[in-house]
Design an enzyme around this catalytic site. Structure first.
Site, PDB file in Angstrom:
ATOM      1  CB  SER A  47       3.640  20.374  -3.612  1.00  7.44           C
ATOM      2  OG  SER A  47       2.452  20.423  -4.372  1.00  7.44           O
ATOM      3  CG  ASP A 306      -1.528  26.373  -0.691  1.00 10.57           C
ATOM      4  OD1 ASP A 306      -2.277  25.551  -1.267  1.00 10.57           O
ATOM      5  OD2 ASP A 306      -0.301  26.176  -0.557  1.00 10.57           O
ATOM      6  CG  HIS A 309      -0.662  22.421  -1.564  1.00 12.35           C
ATOM      7  ND1 HIS A 309      -0.111  23.624  -1.933  1.00 12.35           N
ATOM      8  CD2 HIS A 309      -0.092  21.483  -2.348  1.00 12.35           C
ATOM      9  CE1 HIS A 309       0.790  23.413  -2.889  1.00 12.35           C
ATOM     10  NE2 HIS A 309       0.810  22.124  -3.167  1.00 12.35           N
TER      11      HIS A 309
END
Ligand SMILES: *[C@@H]1O[C@H](CO)[C@@H](O)[C@H](O)[C@H]1NC(C)=O
Ligand SMILES: *[C@@H]1O[C@H](CO)[C@@H](O)[C@H](O)[C@H]1NC(C)=O
Ligand SMILES: *[C@@H]1O[C@H](CO)[C@@H](O)[C@H](O)[C@H]1NC(C)=O
Ligand SMILES: *[C@@H]1O[C@H](CO)[C@@H](O)[C@H](O)[C@H]1NC(C)=O
Ligand SMILES: CC(=O)N[C@H]1CO[C@H](CO)[C@@H](O)[C@@H]1O
Length: 344
Positions: A47, A306, A309
């Site tokens: 991600s 978040d 990340h």
């Protein structure tokens, strides 16, 4: 026996392939001035660098909704960030005019510039991250790249030319985080922590990873950056130590290739930010931003977007150090700016 006509067609295809190839090479040489430093850039990972491959997958690990993308020119794309990811920044530093597009939604000649195969929640091990749904694990990312290799061979009409072209690209691999956070440390779903000590687990991961890296090499990769795993206490340090040692081994074994290690804990420095450890958005139980809720005002003050990340501001800082190292611990044995300039 081939007829003259068949021979002619074969020669024509061959010449056409050489022509396309020469045009591609000249585009990134000095002829056009501001062309990228490499003709193509391929991205494998999780991600941290996904640019939208998970958008159509049944998984909780996808973020194609605001506030993700709030600072990205075209809004939410599936990037796990308010703006650009580290590979978007790297693409810019390498001279690409546009970000490298996701494999899932990209067709046509544009694949010659490179593709992004990264998938949120994915890992080296196929089961990692599957408690959140479907992801494209590294094995499948490499299968997708094989499809690309065949497509490029068909565009250039010549397999050897395609490999020669792929030799000149830059390859970025950043994977392994989910083998820890969405596997080893998810003891209710996975039993790896009951089977292996952290030291053993790091060896098992590196063994599988080294075979996957060899697959990438066989598909023509010669300039490869391997990005270490983010620190989780000191749990991931054995993996990173072994990854760095693997870089030495690969460079010794494969004389026509160069691998580098990028030290995540060295290039990302949350302490440099005014707000180092609080996320900019309000997060759900998975640590992802809640849809459509307000976010922090000054995103460049925050290291974390978040729970997991980095913000675009943090990505600008870390990608900058991976490209042009500022400390001997950032990259090994050289940084990306030197890697891409090598003539192998
Ligand atoms: C670990 O889990 C897998 C699947 O969840 C299972 O097939 C396997 O038998 C387990 N291994 C051990 C040693 O418990
Ligand atoms: C990564 O960098 C940190 C310093 O920032 C250092 O302590 C650590 O040993 C490095 N890890 C590796 C594997 O080189
Ligand atoms: C952030 O770091 C500070 C200073 O190290 C610490 O006191 C605080 O508890 C941390 N906050 C969070 C949310 O982790
Ligand atoms: C946002 O933060 C940056 C970095 O701390 C600072 O330079 C800038 O002035 C801030 N902008 C606003 C509007 O507060
Ligand atoms: C893998 C590893 O080295 N883990 C160590 C991290 O640090 C704690 C204590 O600080 C040790 O108990 C672990 O063995």
């Amino acid at each position: 026996m081939a007829t003259n006509y068949e021979m002619g067609v074969r020669w024509f295809k061959m010449i056409l392939g050489v022509l396309v190839f020469s045009i591609l090479l000249s585009q990134y040489s000095c002829v056009y001035g501001e062309a990228p430093q490499v003709p193509c850039f391929f991205i494998f990972g999780d991600s941290l660098v996904d640019s939208g491959n998970n958008n159509y997958l049944p998984t909780l690990a996808k973020v194609n909704y605001l506030p993700y993308g709030v600072d990205f020119p075209i809004g939410a794309t599936g990037r796990f960030c308010n703006g650009r990811t580290s590979v978007d920044i790297l693409a810019e530093l390498l001279g690409f005019k546009k970000p490298i597009p996701p494999f899932a939604t990209t067709w046509g000649l544009v694949i010659l510039r490179g593709l992004n195969y990264a998938s949120g929640a994915s890992g080296i091990r196929a089961e990692s991250g599957t408690e959140m749904g479907v992801n494209v694990n590294l094995e499948q990312q490499l299968r997708n790249h094989h499809v690309t290799v065949l497509r490029i061979a068909s565009i250039l009409r010549h397999k050897a030319l395609a490999l020669k072209y792929l030799n000149k690209c830059f390859y970025f691999m950043g994977i392994g985080n989910n083998d820890y956070i969405n596997n080893y440390f998810q003891t209710q779903y996975f039993n790896t922590s009951r089977i292996y000590t952290l030291e053993q687990y790091a060896s098992v991961l590196i063994e599988q990873y080294s075979q996957q890296i060899m697959t990438l090499y066989r598909y023509g990769a010669r300039k490869v950056a391997l990005v270490g795993v983010a620190p989780i206490g000191n749990a991931t340090e054995p993996f990173n130590e072994k990854l760095r040692a693997l870089v030495d081994k690969l460079n010794a074994d494969l004389e026509d290739a160069q691998f580098i290690y990028v030290n995540s804990s060295s290039v990302s420095r949350p302490a440099d930010f005014k707000v180092p450890n609080i996320s900019c958005c309000a997060v759900n139980e998975l640590g992802l931003c809640n849809p459509f809720e307000p976010v922090c005002q000054n995103r460049s003050d925050y290291a974390l977007w978040d729970s997991f990340h980095p913000t675009e501001a943090a990505n600008i800082a870390s990608a900058g150090r991976a490209y042009s190292s500022q400390d001997p611990s950032d990259t090994y044995p050289m940084d990306i700016s030197h890697l891409v300039q090598l003539s192998l």
